[in-house]
Structure formats: structure tokens, C-alpha cells
Design an enzyme around this catalytic site. Structure first.
Site, PDB file in Angstrom:
ATOM      1  N   ASN A 208       0.799  -1.309   0.027  1.00 28.57           N
ATOM      2  CA  ASN A 208       0.168  -0.052  -0.122  1.00 28.57           C
ATOM      3  C   ASN A 208       0.688   1.090   0.023  1.00 28.57           C
ATOM      4  O   ASN A 208       1.940   1.161   0.136  1.00 28.57           O
ATOM      5  CB  ASN A 208      -0.839  -0.048   1.277  1.00 28.57           C
ATOM      6  CG  ASN A 208      -0.136  -0.043   2.460  1.00 28.57           C
ATOM      7  OD1 ASN A 208       0.564   0.847   2.897  1.00 28.57           O
ATOM      8  ND2 ASN A 208      -0.527  -1.002   3.173  1.00 28.57           N
ATOM      9  N   ASP A 276      -4.565  -5.989   5.089  1.00 26.44           N
ATOM     10  CA  ASP A 276      -5.619  -6.930   5.798  1.00 26.44           C
ATOM     11  C   ASP A 276      -5.398  -8.376   5.405  1.00 26.44           C
ATOM     12  O   ASP A 276      -5.917  -9.340   6.189  1.00 26.44           O
ATOM     13  CB  ASP A 276      -6.942  -6.187   5.476  1.00 26.44           C
ATOM     14  CG  ASP A 276      -7.019  -5.037   6.645  1.00 26.44           C
ATOM     15  OD1 ASP A 276      -6.615  -5.096   7.643  1.00 26.44           O
ATOM     16  OD2 ASP A 276      -7.560  -4.065   5.895  1.00 26.44           O
ATOM     17  N   PRO A 303      -3.621 -11.569  10.644  1.00 22.50           N
ATOM     18  CA  PRO A 303      -4.023 -11.349  12.088  1.00 22.50           C
ATOM     19  C   PRO A 303      -3.899  -9.987  12.302  1.00 22.50           C
ATOM     20  O   PRO A 303      -3.254  -9.206  11.626  1.00 22.50           O
ATOM     21  CB  PRO A 303      -2.465 -12.170  12.646  1.00 22.50           C
ATOM     22  CG  PRO A 303      -1.501 -11.881  11.626  1.00 22.50           C
ATOM     23  CD  PRO A 303      -2.276 -12.335  10.434  1.00 22.50           C
ATOM     24  N   ASP A 304      -4.885  -9.400  13.071  1.00 20.05           N
ATOM     25  CA  ASP A 304      -5.002  -8.153  13.375  1.00 20.05           C
ATOM     26  C   ASP A 304      -4.325  -7.808  14.742  1.00 20.05           C
ATOM     27  O   ASP A 304      -4.583  -8.048  15.729  1.00 20.05           O
ATOM     28  CB  ASP A 304      -6.530  -7.887  13.776  1.00 20.05           C
ATOM     29  CG  ASP A 304      -6.606  -6.396  13.941  1.00 20.05           C
ATOM     30  OD1 ASP A 304      -5.796  -5.590  14.620  1.00 20.05           O
ATOM     31  OD2 ASP A 304      -7.590  -5.725  13.172  1.00 20.05           O
ATOM     32  N   ILE A 305      -3.269  -7.390  14.291  1.00 18.28           N
ATOM     33  CA  ILE A 305      -2.101  -6.984  15.293  1.00 18.28           C
ATOM     34  C   ILE A 305      -2.532  -5.973  16.457  1.00 18.28           C
ATOM     35  O   ILE A 305      -2.481  -6.359  17.752  1.00 18.28           O
ATOM     36  CB  ILE A 305      -0.659  -6.354  14.753  1.00 18.28           C
ATOM     37  CG1 ILE A 305      -0.388  -7.324  13.701  1.00 18.28           C
ATOM     38  CG2 ILE A 305       0.223  -6.413  15.800  1.00 18.28           C
ATOM     39  CD1 ILE A 305       0.786  -6.594  12.899  1.00 18.28           C
ATOM     40  N   PHE A 322      -4.869   3.296  14.905  1.00 16.65           N
ATOM     41  CA  PHE A 322      -4.835   4.548  13.844  1.00 16.65           C
ATOM     42  C   PHE A 322      -5.914   4.210  12.890  1.00 16.65           C
ATOM     43  O   PHE A 322      -6.231   2.819  12.857  1.00 16.65           O
ATOM     44  CB  PHE A 322      -3.464   4.737  12.759  1.00 16.65           C
ATOM     45  CG  PHE A 322      -2.543   5.656  13.486  1.00 16.65           C
ATOM     46  CD1 PHE A 322      -2.045   5.240  14.701  1.00 16.65           C
ATOM     47  CD2 PHE A 322      -2.311   6.937  13.092  1.00 16.65           C
ATOM     48  CE1 PHE A 322      -1.022   6.171  15.336  1.00 16.65           C
ATOM     49  CE2 PHE A 322      -1.552   7.784  13.761  1.00 16.65           C
ATOM     50  CZ  PHE A 322      -0.745   7.314  14.664  1.00 16.65           C
ATOM     51  N   LYS A 336     -14.236   1.392  15.143  1.00 21.51           N
ATOM     52  CA  LYS A 336     -13.054   0.783  15.216  1.00 21.51           C
ATOM     53  C   LYS A 336     -12.218   0.666  16.592  1.00 21.51           C
ATOM     54  O   LYS A 336     -11.864  -0.405  17.017  1.00 21.51           O
ATOM     55  CB  LYS A 336     -11.924   1.401  14.211  1.00 21.51           C
ATOM     56  CG  LYS A 336     -11.021   0.562  13.715  1.00 21.51           C
ATOM     57  CD  LYS A 336     -10.219   1.149  12.312  1.00 21.51           C
ATOM     58  CE  LYS A 336     -10.919   0.927  11.207  1.00 21.51           C
ATOM     59  NZ  LYS A 336     -10.228   1.561   9.868  1.00 21.51           N
TER      60      LYS A 336
END
Ligand code: CTP
Length: 396
Positions: A208, A276, A303-305, A322, A336
Site C-alpha cells: 500500500n 488486511d 492477523p489483526d495486530i 490509527f 474501530k
């Protein structure tokens, strides 16, 4: 500041010297002792009398003051301090320091000292960006000199850009950090930053546009307040932050492992733009098969850290996430915050035309349990300094 810490303050020439009385006042109020040395050019902008009155100490100006030299005044002066600060540090002073010159009291002191040195550069933006100044800056950093600022902004010469001396409050924070006395001294903070690269096959990857600039600025700002920073970064284009431990990773899974390995920490700031999804990667380079049909890429959720750190048995006291949003900024960010279980969300609008992703500035809204605070559009360094101060207050 521990009472009695002694600062030798060398005042260079430049309009920014007008801010020096304020800096002296701040140091004295914080409990430090200040002895000022005025260069010839510095004396054009601020008077010895002002600095003597505010510091309560004699102000030194000339190398060849005979009574002082009988007792090797310059050696004594530079050794008696706990820290030597040069503010404003002109391009000329930087060049003298980098070259090891000693042709007046200021440069002689800087060459004779065995104490840490902090400079607050201030000059016209072209002078700051000149290759000679860049060379001198690299040289000074390699010699262990600490640097605070310069800030971006409008200068007395009417130009705009980096070159304005850091504000006195920021210089005081840098002084405290250099003395190991910042408000975050003794705190360990994890910062994730940059993009992740997710391989498609051995030669291609998904990525990205994150430059890693905001995360880098945050790591530096936290370190300036005295924190021990563990900076876990994906392959970002921004130069790596100084004064922090850098862990380089490539994929989201590597970032997760490095972030968890950093625990326990007092706070975690998750500024990375983590992919993601990763690709079910091919072991060999994907070739065109001649059919004209593109290959199908199967995506797997990463994985969502942030979520993992927020729910970890060793959860840091403060977890900051963020949210990069293109619409419904506050509502999305608040959702979020709840979903990920963090304490704060720094929400920024990265919609097309904002110039934020990869740009110099940021306009964020800080979302906490108490509410939403929109911050003005600031440089990424100033946004970082403000966030670091808020983190220091939260951990105090
Ligand atoms: N984050 C993370 N690990 C991930 C994805 C995101 O740690 N796998 C963190 C980011 O570092 C950031 C926050 O989560 O602090 C929000 O990331 P963002 O990509 O905006 O949120 P998403 O969960 O991806 O939500 P959406 O895609 O719906 O915007």
C-alpha cells in the site's frame, strides 16, 4: 529536571536568538542551571544583560579574556556542564563543529567538551537543504551530536519550509531527554509503522502507499521525551528514526511476531498500515499460461495486530490505534475503537486530494473514551510531538 543539572547554552546568531530568553526561563523554572555563551553574531540579536539577568550567571563572550584563560576558562566551562546546547545553531556553527574548528569561544568550547551536545538548528530553508549542510548534519550525528528541529513553517526571511528553530518548550523536552530525564524516561513503548508487503510469488507482492513518515515521527518524538522505543517497521520509504531500536519486517505476520516479542511495554502505538489480507502465495513465479486468463489470487485474512495487543494478557496500559478513513471519519473510527479494544484512535482522513498519505502534513482527530478532538492540520513532526506529549500525560 533534577535540581542542579547544569546546561552550557551557546547562543548563535540569527533571528531565532530572540526566543532564547524564553528558553533560559524554561530551563531555570524546570530547576536547571544555565550558563550562556554568546557568539559575536548572537550578541547582535540578544543582549548579554538579558541572558545574565534571566540565568543569574555571568554571560561569556570572548575567548581571550585573560583572567579566564589563566585558569583555562574554556576547558573549565565546557567540563562543568552536564550538557552543552547550541541554540540557535547556525549553518556556520554546524560547519565549524563538523570541521573541528576552534577560532572563537563557542567553537573552542564545543571542541574541548567531553559532555553530550544538543543542537537546535535555525536557518533559511535553502541553507538547511544545501548539500554542505546535509553533509555537516550527517557528520555531527555520526559524532553523537543530538539534534532538535528544525520545524517547518514560515521564516523571518518570508520563505516557507524546514529551518525554523524548534520552539523553546520542545528544546527543553530535548534537553531533558538528553539528560535522561524526559517525562517518558524509564517507559518502553512499541511503535509499528510503514506498510507490509505480502508476497504473491517470489518476485511480486501486494503493498500500500504508506510511507512510514508519521510512524517514524512518532517514534522520534517519543524518544525525545525519554522513552525507550521499539520501532517495528515494514518496508517503508521514510528514513529510519534515530535514537530508537529498529526491527525491520516485511509481512503482517512478521510484524505481529515482532510486536508480540516486544511485550511487555507501557504503551503501544500501532501506526502501521498493515495489509488486511495476504495472498496464498505461489512458491514459484506465476507464469502466463497462454490462455489469456489471469491467474486467480486467493486472499487470506491477516492477523489483526492491534486487536491482539489490545486483548493480550500483557496488554500495555495504553494502546493507540490509527484509522485511515476516506468517509464518515469519526463514526468509523469510533466503531474501530470498540471493535479493536484499544484506548485511543488517531483518525485521519486519507481521501483523495487530502495529500496526507505520503505527504508532509496530517490532520487528525483523536478519539478517546471522553470524546473526539479534532487537531489542526500540522506537519507530521508536530502531530507526532503532540501525540507524544499526550501519551506522556496518560502514562504519568
Ligand atoms: N492494524 C493491525 N493489524 C492489521 C490491520 C490493522 O494492527 N492486520 C492496525 C493498524 O496499525 C491501525 C488500525 O489497526 O492502527 C486500523 O487499521 P485500518 O486498516 O484502518 O483498519 P481495518 O481494521 O483494516 O478496518 P477497515 O479496513 O474496515 O478500515
Amino acid at each position: 529536571m533534577t535540581p542542579g543539572r547544569r546546561i552550557l547554552l551557546i547562543v548563535g546568531g540569527g533571528i531565532a536568538a530572540c526566543k532564547l530568553p524564553e528558553l533560559v526561563r524554561l530551563i531555570v523554572r524546570a530547576g536547571g542551571g544555565v550558563t550562556c555563551v554568546l557568539t559575536r553574531a548572537g550578541a547582535e540579536f540578544v543582549t548579554p544583560l538579558t541572558l545574565a539577568a534571566l540565568s543569574g550567571n555571568k554571560v561569556h563572550t570572548e575567548l581571550f579574556d585573560l583572567t579566564e584563560e589563566v585558569e583555562m576558562g574554556h576547558i573549565r566551562l565546557s567540563r562543568a556542564a552536564d550538557l552543552v546546547v547550541v541554540a540557535p545553531c547556525t549553518a556556520d556553527l554546524m560547519a565549524k563543529m563538523a570541521g573541528g574548528h576552534a577560532d572563537d569561544l563557542a567553537s573552542t568550547l564545543l571542541l574541548a567538551t567531553d559532555k553530550p551536545v544538543l543542537i537546535a538548528p535555525a536557518m533559511n530553508v535553502r541553507m538547511w537543504e544545501h548539500p554542505a549542510t546535509r553533509r555537516n548534519l550527517d557528520r555531527l550525528r555520526a559524532d553523537g551530536v543530538r539534534v532538535v528541529g528544525p520545524a517547518h513553517g514560515e521564516m523571518a526571511c518570508g520563505e516557507f519550509g524546514p529551518g525554523r528553530m524548534a520552539e523553546p518548550a520542545e528544546i527543553l523536552a530535548a534537553i531533558e531527554a538528553a539528560l535522561g530525564e524526559g517525562p517518558l524516561a524509564g517507559r518502553r513503548i512499541l511503535v509499528t509503522s510503514g506498510p507490509t508487503h505480502e508476497p504473491i510469488d517470489p518476485v511480486r507482492y501486494l503493498a500500500n502507499r504508506s510511507s512510514g513518515r508519521q510512524g517514524t515521527a512518532i517514534a522520534e518524538a517519543l524518544a525525545r521525551l525519554g522513552a525507550e522505543v521499539i520501532f517495528v517497521t515494514g518496508p517503508a520509504s521514510a528514513p529510519r528514526p534515530r535514537g530508537v531500536r529498529v526491527v525491520e519486517v516485511e509481512t503482517a505476520r512478521e510484524m505481529r511476531d515482532a510486536a508480540l516479542a516486544a511485550l511487555p511495554v507501557d504503551a503501544a502505538v500501532m501506526a502501521a498500515a498493515v495489509a488486511d489480507w495476504r495472498v496464498e502465495a505461489a512458491e514459484r513465479k506465476i507464469k502466463k499460461d497462454g490462455s489469456g486468463r489471469p491467474p486467480a489470487l486467493r486472499l487470506i485474512e491477516n492477523p489483526d495486530i492491534l486487536q491482539e495487543i489490545s486483548n493480550h494478557p500483557m496488554r500495555p496500559r495504553l494502546v493507540v490505534g490509527f484509522a485511515a478513513e476516506t468517509h464518515a471519519l469519526e463514526a468509523n473510527a469510533r466503531a474501530k475503537l470498540a471493535r479493536k479494544g484499544c484506548d485511543w484512535i488517531v483518525a485521519n482522513d486519507v481521501g483523495p486530494g487530502t495529500g496526507i498519505m505520503g505527504g508532509e502534513e496530517n490532520a487528525v482527530t483523536l478519539i478517546t473514551a471522553e470524546g473526539a478532538e479534532p487537531w489542526p492540520r500540522l506537519s507530521k513532526a508536530e502531530t507526532a510531538a503532540r501525540l507524544a506529549r499526550r501519551i506522556a500525560e496518560a502514562l504519568a
